[in-house]
Enzyme design. Structure first.
Site, PDB file in Angstrom:
ATOM      1  N   ASP A   1      20.902  37.412   0.607  1.00 26.26           N
ATOM      2  CA  ASP A   1      21.804  36.357   1.061  1.00 26.26           C
ATOM      3  C   ASP A   1      23.208  36.545   0.493  1.00 26.26           C
ATOM      4  OD1 ASP A   1      19.743  35.271   2.504  1.00 26.26           O
ATOM      5  OD2 ASP A   1      19.425  33.558   1.195  1.00 26.26           O
TER       6      ASP A   1
ATOM      7  N   HIS B   1      21.188  31.301   7.258  1.00 25.16           N
ATOM      8  CA  HIS B   1      20.384  32.173   8.110  1.00 25.16           C
ATOM      9  C   HIS B   1      20.482  31.803   9.585  1.00 25.16           C
ATOM     10  CE1 HIS B   1      17.729  32.400   4.276  1.00 25.16           C
ATOM     11  NE2 HIS B   1      18.712  33.289   4.214  1.00 25.16           N
TER      12      HIS B   1
ATOM     13  N   ASP C   1       5.963  25.892  12.710  1.00 26.67           N
ATOM     14  CA  ASP C   1       6.330  25.016  11.596  1.00 26.67           C
ATOM     15  C   ASP C   1       6.355  25.854  10.327  1.00 26.67           C
ATOM     16  OD1 ASP C   1       6.370  22.818  13.247  1.00 26.67           O
ATOM     17  OD2 ASP C   1       4.765  21.744  12.240  1.00 26.67           O
TER      18      ASP C   1
ATOM     19  N   TYR D   1      10.322  22.626   8.357  1.00 21.08           N
ATOM     20  CA  TYR D   1      11.083  22.676   9.592  1.00 21.08           C
ATOM     21  C   TYR D   1      10.275  23.228  10.749  1.00 21.08           C
ATOM     22  CZ  TYR D   1      12.211  27.522   8.121  1.00 21.08           C
ATOM     23  OH  TYR D   1      12.158  28.829   7.697  1.00 21.08           O
TER      24      TYR D   1
ATOM     25  N   ARG E   1      19.109  28.693  -0.024  1.00 23.57           N
ATOM     26  CA  ARG E   1      18.533  29.544   1.019  1.00 23.57           C
ATOM     27  C   ARG E   1      19.475  29.495   2.218  1.00 23.57           C
ATOM     28  NH1 ARG E   1      13.035  30.773  -0.112  1.00 23.57           N
ATOM     29  NH2 ARG E   1      12.189  29.475  -1.781  1.00 23.57           N
TER      30      ARG E   1
ATOM     31  N   LYS F   1      16.188  24.158  15.305  1.00 22.38           N
ATOM     32  CA  LYS F   1      15.337  23.717  14.197  1.00 22.38           C
ATOM     33  C   LYS F   1      15.447  22.209  14.013  1.00 22.38           C
ATOM     34  CE  LYS F   1      16.036  27.999  11.612  1.00 22.38           C
ATOM     35  NZ  LYS F   1      16.633  28.586  10.409  1.00 22.38           N
TER      36      LYS F   1
ATOM     37  N   ARG G   1       0.816  -1.226   0.000  1.00 21.38           N
ATOM     38  CA  ARG G   1       0.000   0.000   0.000  1.00 21.38           C
ATOM     39  C   ARG G   1       0.841   1.265   0.000  1.00 21.38           C
ATOM     40  NH1 ARG G   1      -2.832  -0.764   5.415  1.00 21.38           N
ATOM     41  NH2 ARG G   1      -0.736  -1.544   5.814  1.00 21.38           N
TER      42      ARG G   1
END
Length: 184
Positions: free
Chosen positions: A170, A62, A48, A132, A59, A72, A23
């Site tokens: 960034d 940070h 979240d 996250y 990304r 996190k 399944r």
């Protein structure tokens, strides 16, 4: 769930036990007791987040400073990313070092990043959905980070520079040698 420590204290990779049958599959993606035992303390996640990105999107790196610092727990639910955390804890023996882990929808691994780290990822598949949990609320004024291309970090993002898609803000983040007053 298998808990794998990394060479950097505090960073751990969590690999769930997958139950497959005709399944599909089932796995427990989070268990507070197992998680708390793995990190040696209790964390209350309060937020979240989810992002969708295309191949080459980078990304990061940070962080949230001072009292707004965030731990996190990250994972990928579609696609594949290289996820990276850089140790910025001033008294840490691994200050300025990074650890990267391949997170995919197929391996179902999760990466725990405690407070005191800069964090980022690059998408290696055509698209990816990245999720996250954070233990502190996002605060615009506490935003900070490191430049993803810092030669002192020498991170292998697994894609060439011309393949990377990086936000202008960034690209302007400071190098490690210029980062001060993070509150870690």
């Amino acid at each position: 769930m298998t808990i794998t420590p990394t060479p950097i204290e505090g960073l751990i990779v969590l690999t769930p036990r997958i139950f497959n049958d005709d399944r599909g599959y089932f796995f427990e993606s989070f268990n507070e007791r197992t998680f708390s035992d793995a990190i040696g303390s209790q964390i209350q996640f309060v937020q979240d987040n989810e992002s969708f990105s295309t191949k080459g999107v980078l990304r990061g790196l940070h962080l949230q400073k001072g009292e707004h610092a965030q731990a996190k727990l990250v994972r990928v639910t579609q696609g594949e990313v290289l996820d990276v955390a850089v140790d910025l804890r001033e008294k840490s023996a691994t200050y300025g070092q990074y650890y990267g882990v391949l997170l995919t929808a197929d391996n179902h691994k999760q990466f725990f990043i405690p407070k005191g780290f800069a964090h980022g990822f690059v998408v290696l598949s055509d698209t990816a959905i990245f999720q996250y949990k954070c233990d502190n609320y996002y605060n615009t004024k506490a935003e900070g980070g490191l430049n993803y291309a810092d030669p002192a970090l020498n991170i292998n993002w697994q894609l060439s520079e011309d393949q990377l898609i990086v936000a202008d803000k960034d690209k302007e983040l400071p190098f490690l040698k210029d980062v001060t007053d993070l509150g870690f």
